[in-house]
Enzyme design. Sequence first.
Site, PDB file in Angstrom:
ATOM      1  N   ALA A   1       1.645   6.763  15.278  1.00 57.45           N
ATOM      2  CA  ALA A   1       2.373   5.573  15.435  1.00 57.45           C
ATOM      3  C   ALA A   1       3.494   5.276  14.831  1.00 57.45           C
ATOM      4  O   ALA A   1       4.292   4.380  14.909  1.00 57.45           O
ATOM      5  CB  ALA A   1       1.413   4.437  14.347  1.00 57.45           C
TER       6      ALA A   1
ATOM      7  N   VAL B   1     -15.041   0.746   0.206  1.00 62.05           N
ATOM      8  CA  VAL B   1     -15.236   1.950   0.453  1.00 62.05           C
ATOM      9  C   VAL B   1     -14.491   2.488   1.920  1.00 62.05           C
ATOM     10  O   VAL B   1     -15.145   1.770   2.907  1.00 62.05           O
ATOM     11  CB  VAL B   1     -16.610   2.746   0.537  1.00 62.05           C
ATOM     12  CG1 VAL B   1     -16.560   4.055   0.870  1.00 62.05           C
ATOM     13  CG2 VAL B   1     -17.417   2.461  -0.691  1.00 62.05           C
TER      14      VAL B   1
ATOM     15  N   LEU C   1      -2.362   0.764   8.729  1.00 60.02           N
ATOM     16  CA  LEU C   1      -2.145   2.087   8.862  1.00 60.02           C
ATOM     17  C   LEU C   1      -2.494   2.739   7.649  1.00 60.02           C
ATOM     18  O   LEU C   1      -1.722   2.265   6.445  1.00 60.02           O
ATOM     19  CB  LEU C   1      -0.753   2.681   9.358  1.00 60.02           C
ATOM     20  CG  LEU C   1      -0.505   3.855   9.967  1.00 60.02           C
ATOM     21  CD1 LEU C   1      -1.517   3.881  11.415  1.00 60.02           C
ATOM     22  CD2 LEU C   1       0.808   3.920  10.690  1.00 60.02           C
TER      23      LEU C   1
ATOM     24  N   LYS D   1       3.117  -0.882  -1.696  1.00 63.48           N
ATOM     25  CA  LYS D   1       2.285  -2.088  -1.363  1.00 63.48           C
ATOM     26  C   LYS D   1       3.120  -3.256  -1.549  1.00 63.48           C
ATOM     27  O   LYS D   1       3.139  -4.370  -1.075  1.00 63.48           O
ATOM     28  CB  LYS D   1       1.037  -2.557  -1.855  1.00 63.48           C
ATOM     29  CG  LYS D   1      -0.075  -1.312  -1.439  1.00 63.48           C
ATOM     30  CD  LYS D   1      -0.316  -1.356  -0.101  1.00 63.48           C
ATOM     31  CE  LYS D   1      -1.569  -0.447   0.194  1.00 63.48           C
ATOM     32  NZ  LYS D   1      -1.795  -0.841   2.118  1.00 63.48           N
TER      33      LYS D   1
ATOM     34  N   ALA E   1      -6.227   1.583  13.995  1.00 61.22           N
ATOM     35  CA  ALA E   1      -7.644   0.785  14.618  1.00 61.22           C
ATOM     36  C   ALA E   1      -8.937   1.570  14.407  1.00 61.22           C
ATOM     37  O   ALA E   1      -9.811   1.063  14.812  1.00 61.22           O
ATOM     38  CB  ALA E   1      -7.176   0.334  16.046  1.00 61.22           C
TER      39      ALA E   1
ATOM     40  N   TYR F   1      -3.211   2.379  -9.614  1.00 56.45           N
ATOM     41  CA  TYR F   1      -3.049   1.731  -8.351  1.00 56.45           C
ATOM     42  C   TYR F   1      -1.840   0.740  -8.507  1.00 56.45           C
ATOM     43  O   TYR F   1      -0.753   0.990  -7.859  1.00 56.45           O
ATOM     44  CB  TYR F   1      -4.148   0.985  -7.897  1.00 56.45           C
ATOM     45  CG  TYR F   1      -4.212   0.556  -6.248  1.00 56.45           C
ATOM     46  CD1 TYR F   1      -4.814   1.342  -5.487  1.00 56.45           C
ATOM     47  CD2 TYR F   1      -3.528  -0.200  -5.579  1.00 56.45           C
ATOM     48  CE1 TYR F   1      -4.653   1.276  -3.993  1.00 56.45           C
ATOM     49  CE2 TYR F   1      -3.284  -0.710  -4.321  1.00 56.45           C
ATOM     50  CZ  TYR F   1      -3.903   0.186  -3.664  1.00 56.45           C
ATOM     51  OH  TYR F   1      -3.878  -0.162  -2.272  1.00 56.45           O
TER      52      TYR F   1
ATOM     53  N   GLY G   1     -12.322   2.029   8.686  1.00 54.11           N
ATOM     54  CA  GLY G   1     -11.991   1.019   7.615  1.00 54.11           C
ATOM     55  C   GLY G   1     -11.638  -0.371   8.293  1.00 54.11           C
ATOM     56  O   GLY G   1     -12.496  -1.214   9.398  1.00 54.11           O
TER      57      GLY G   1
END
Length: 398
Positions: free
Chosen positions: A112, A275, A139, A244, A48, A235, A51
Amino acid sequence: MIFKPELIKGIAKTSHPYGCRKEVLNQIEYCKNAKQFHGPKKVLIIGASSGFGLATRISLAFGGAKADTIGVSFETGITDRRTGTAGWYNNIFFKEFAEKEGLIAKNFIGDAFSDEVKENVIKYIKNEFGKIDLLIYSLASPRRKDPKTGNIYDSTLKTTSGEFQGPTIDMETDELVTTKVNSATDKEIEATKKVMGGEDWSEWCKLLLENDCLSDKAITISYSYIGASRTYKIYREGTIGEAKRHLENTAIQIDKEWQKKINGKAFVSVNKAIVTKASAYIPSFSLYAAVLYKVMKEKNLHENCIMQMQRMFADKIYAENLLEFDDSGRLRMDDWELREDVQSEVNELWEKITPDNFKILSDYDGYKKEFMQLNGFEIDGVNYSEDIDIEALKRLEP
């Protein structure tokens, strides 16, 4: 002490506490003046402090919903070696502004991934906070210790299909350089999935469900990125992309479980190139984002983190119209980035870029300014020559 920016290989080594405060306030003011929405009242955000996670928290508290929030993050205050991370100050000042509005803003500082943090958060929810309407998992971590086995996993930024070579902006020297990235081993791919995939998100969801910490029809969301084909090799088709995909597949499993148990919903939001402290490390991404910024600003389509999150909640998730997903069940907040006219102009500029003209053919100045603002620098209205009382800063607690 006077706080000055220090960049080493794209990593910010310093942050400005009162610059961070002003940036949090700027984001709050944006949300207050944007289109409002009615949304969740009790929110837990894992990751949190910066970003998308921080922007999510600000939007939910100040963009119409007036949500009470719990934020979990791994940040450090002032030590003998460091002056405190930007996220440390973001937590402190978000809490200050939220409490002024009568909102609960509880911060848990810790790992976390650990059982201890999970247990402490669940105990607080059950004893004081109340059931969660929305869980955000945002996260970004380079390392994870699995509490069950004690094994430590490190994420890597590599391809999965041979060497990658491409142009990258070095923000320390303001130069365009060529970056080479090797292909990952199977072990590195699996380790990256362990850190950045959906396993820990699933664990949080399972524990919250088992401990009766979720309201009826609760929602959980995590964030992903797909991007344009130009970024695929490093990516989407790289180690992060593997992680992902694991995250996105996990969302499907969580969704089935939550629908069955609490009539809830789980999904991934695919966000725009922006960014963040995490994205700044990705080879070639900085140049792509800087070119994208130029094109989208010229078309009046540009969004930073807070603008994107406010639009996501106001126009998509908590809007009156039916929420739309793609064929894989994902919310697409990258819709403007991937518009055909936008990508066509990005590709046209990309082909012309050289180390001598990249600052002209991209919005490098805007890209770097946003990066510096993540750490409290280059923000209007902040006195950067002020001598700040370190002892007073040490007394501030998140």
